[in-house]
Write an enzyme that holds these catalytic residues in place. Structure first.
Site, PDB file in Angstrom:
ATOM      1  N   TYR A  23       0.943  -1.129  -0.150  1.00 29.58           N
ATOM      2  CA  TYR A  23      -0.106   0.058   0.047  1.00 29.58           C
ATOM      3  C   TYR A  23       0.758   1.203  -0.005  1.00 29.58           C
ATOM      4  CZ  TYR A  23      -2.927  -3.694   1.810  1.00 29.58           C
ATOM      5  OH  TYR A  23      -3.544  -4.946   2.140  1.00 29.58           O
ATOM      6  N   TYR A 150     -13.069  -7.038   6.212  1.00 30.16           N
ATOM      7  CA  TYR A 150     -12.162  -7.074   5.104  1.00 30.16           C
ATOM      8  C   TYR A 150     -11.861  -8.430   4.908  1.00 30.16           C
ATOM      9  CZ  TYR A 150      -7.325  -7.213   3.324  1.00 30.16           C
ATOM     10  OH  TYR A 150      -6.265  -7.486   2.641  1.00 30.16           O
ATOM     11  N   ASP A 251     -14.523 -16.349   7.802  1.00 34.80           N
ATOM     12  CA  ASP A 251     -13.067 -16.098   7.480  1.00 34.80           C
ATOM     13  C   ASP A 251     -12.210 -15.637   8.953  1.00 34.80           C
ATOM     14  OD1 ASP A 251     -10.832 -14.772   6.651  1.00 34.80           O
ATOM     15  OD2 ASP A 251     -11.361 -13.151   5.483  1.00 34.80           O
ATOM     16  N   LYS A 280      -2.811 -16.537   7.712  1.00 34.67           N
ATOM     17  CA  LYS A 280      -2.024 -15.926   8.874  1.00 34.67           C
ATOM     18  C   LYS A 280      -1.184 -16.751   9.632  1.00 34.67           C
ATOM     19  CE  LYS A 280      -3.173 -11.311   7.853  1.00 34.67           C
ATOM     20  NZ  LYS A 280      -4.863 -10.833   7.465  1.00 34.67           N
TER      21      LYS A 280
HETATM   22  C1  PLP Z   1      -5.261 -10.682   6.042  1.00 30.61           C
HETATM   23  C2  PLP Z   1      -6.483 -11.186   5.902  1.00 30.61           C
HETATM   24  C3  PLP Z   1      -7.163 -11.641   4.524  1.00 30.61           C
HETATM   25  C4  PLP Z   1      -6.056 -11.827   3.366  1.00 30.61           C
HETATM   26  O1  PLP Z   1      -4.780 -12.657   3.826  1.00 30.61           O
HETATM   27  P1  PLP Z   1      -3.530 -12.690   3.003  1.00 30.61           P
HETATM   28  O2  PLP Z   1      -2.603 -13.588   3.134  1.00 30.61           O
HETATM   29  O3  PLP Z   1      -2.893 -11.016   3.043  1.00 30.61           O
HETATM   30  O4  PLP Z   1      -3.996 -12.519   1.452  1.00 30.61           O
HETATM   31  C5  PLP Z   1      -8.322 -12.170   4.479  1.00 30.61           C
HETATM   32  N1  PLP Z   1      -8.909 -12.171   5.435  1.00 30.61           N
HETATM   33  C6  PLP Z   1      -8.873 -11.568   6.675  1.00 30.61           C
HETATM   34  C7  PLP Z   1      -9.761 -11.561   7.782  1.00 30.61           C
HETATM   35  C8  PLP Z   1      -7.582 -11.200   6.989  1.00 30.61           C
HETATM   36  O5  PLP Z   1      -7.056 -10.507   8.166  1.00 30.61           O
END
Ligand code: PLP
Length: 431
Positions: A23, A150, A251, A280
């Site tokens: 970014y 997000y 997610d 992550k």
């Molecule tokens: C960081 C994140 C993503 C994306 O993961 P990347 O490994 O950066 O592609 C998707 N969903 C959530 C909730 C996140 O915090």
């Protein structure tokens, strides 16, 4: 080339001229601090300074850096194979990891798809939902997502990320239009009101015949604003999805593996989604890896549908090195009293960040699990504030109005105090 292995000679000028950082602008980049190494909760800069890590490398490392067991797992696996194609071949690290994930995630999630990053895990989840309904002969191709949510930077992930005021606003004319429900209005510790479900209920009622899935970050909306919402919202959302025949995608890329005080944030509401995204922290911050889990019903329906297969298969799917490190990381997590570590961190963050409330530029302070957030009244000047933090010996990277801490679980009381005091000091300087 000859000085590649001299870590104190990072060519910052070359970096600035040629390398894009997250970014940022290529012509006016935010300054980058060259890192020589990282160990435990400490980041060593080229300049010789060490910084206490308050970010866990964007929620990814649980036990800090240079972790003995993870290093050993990686080295062991390297001598066997780093990677082998997953089409037509398989290996023990993948089987072991799948077993662990099926066992520890909410009940019913029995089928595992390994991919390379969080955003891809979200793409995979969305494709699963679309193929599921296609297999049943239903034209359900829309998603409902939450405002301020997000889900990643790739296009499908962007299409379920809040388009307003988010980093994805730029592409909105290109991104598929989905349906957004209001941000959950009742915070985690507030008293519950049924009316908080009105908007989602109405949207489901009006649109369910074309909606494939509801996608949400359970309990903690991370990159969209660090909002902690009430578990009853999640519980009611699950029930509404069942009532209206819509899949639920959770997610947990940011929340998974203990960060919110539960192993998975879905446990706060005692629910299981139909599809779950993990990423992550799965490899303890060592490398990029992710997984999408689905129920047997979702997997079977897809597999018995028109295509007969699930149409996705990245080159580095099931990477053996990443699976081996993930196995070591999860073994360490599950054999550690992580609940105790996280609840101790939680108390420390709560106690020590509280005095930020006395500052007039601070809007609110909130803590959940090993996440501490100080929300200001105005967006901060990132460059200036980052330098102040570095001068105070900590690594904290704010965004917008939010200064937050997400320390490795092994952070000591003293390190937490230093991190919290740095935030207080920096907010006070701005006040
Ligand atoms: C960081 C994140 C993503 C994306 O993961 P990347 O490994 O950066 O592609 C998707 N969903 C959530 C909730 C996140 O915090």
């Amino acid at each position: 080339m000859s000085n590649c292995n001299l870590p104190f000679d990072i060519d910052l000028d070359y970096d600035k001229q040629h390398i894009w950082h997250p970014y940022t602008s290529m012509t006016a980049p935010i300054p980058c601090y060259p890192v020589e190494s990282a160990n435990g909760c400490l980041i060593s800069l080229q300049s010789g300074e060490t910084l206490i890590d308050g970010m866990s490398s964007w929620w990814a490392c649980l036990f800090g850096y240079n972790v003995k067991e993870l290093n050993e797992a990686a080295t062991d696996q390297l001598s066997k194979m780093s990677h082998i194609m997953f089409g037509g071949l398989t290996h023990q690290p993948a089987v072991d990891l799948a077993k662990t994930l099926v066992e520890i995630t909410p009940t019913g999630l029995n089928k595992v798809f390994f991919s390379d990053s969080g955003s891809v895990a979200v793409e995979v989840a969305m494709k699963m939902a679309l193929q599921y309904w296609q297999s049943l002969g239903k034209a359900k191709t829309k998603f409902i997502a939450l405002k301020k949510g997000y889900h990643g930077d790739t296009f499908a992930a962007m299409s379920v990320t809040d388009p307003d005021g988010s980093m994805h606003e730029l592409y909105q004319d290109f991104v598929t239009k989905n349906i957004f429900t209001k941000q959950p209005s009742i915070a985690f510790e507030q008293s519950w009101q049924e009316s908080a479900m009105d908007d989602l209920t109405r949207l489901l009622k009006d649109n369910h015949t074309q909606v494939a899935a509801l996608i949400l970050e359970p309990i903690v909306q991370g990159a969209g604003g660090m909002h902690f919402y009430h578990p009853n919202y999640l519980k009611a959302a699950r029930a509404l999805c069942d009532e209206y025949g819509v899949l639920l995608i959770a997610d947990e890329i940011a929340t998974g593996f203990g960060r919110t005080g539960k192993l998975f944030a879905c446990e706060h509401a005692n629910i299981s989604p139909d599809i779950l995204c993990l990423g992550k922290a799965i490899t303890g911050g060592y490398m990029s890896f992710a997984a999408t889990l689905a129920t047997t019903q979702v997997a079977t329906t897809i597999s018995e549908g028109k295509a007969g297969v699930f149409m996705h298969g990245p080159t580095f799917m099931g990477n053996a090195l990443a699976c081996a490190v993930a196995n070591a990381n999860l073994k360490k997590l599950l054999t550690t009293d992580w609940q105790q570590l996280v609840s101790t961190l939680s108390e420390q963050l709560q106690n020590r960040l509280n005095r930020c409330k006395t500052l007039s530029n601070v809007n609110s302070v909130r803590v959940l699990g090993a996440i501490g957030v100080v929300e200001l009244n105005q967006a901060v000047n990132m460059v200036e504030i980052q330098k102040q933090f570095v001068d105070l010996g900590v690594w904290i990277r704010p965004f917008g109005k939010l200064i937050y801490l997400m320390p490795p679980y092994i952070a000591s009381e003293q390190q937490i105090n230093t991190l919290c005091d740095a935030i207080y000091q920096v907010c006070k300087n701005m006040d």
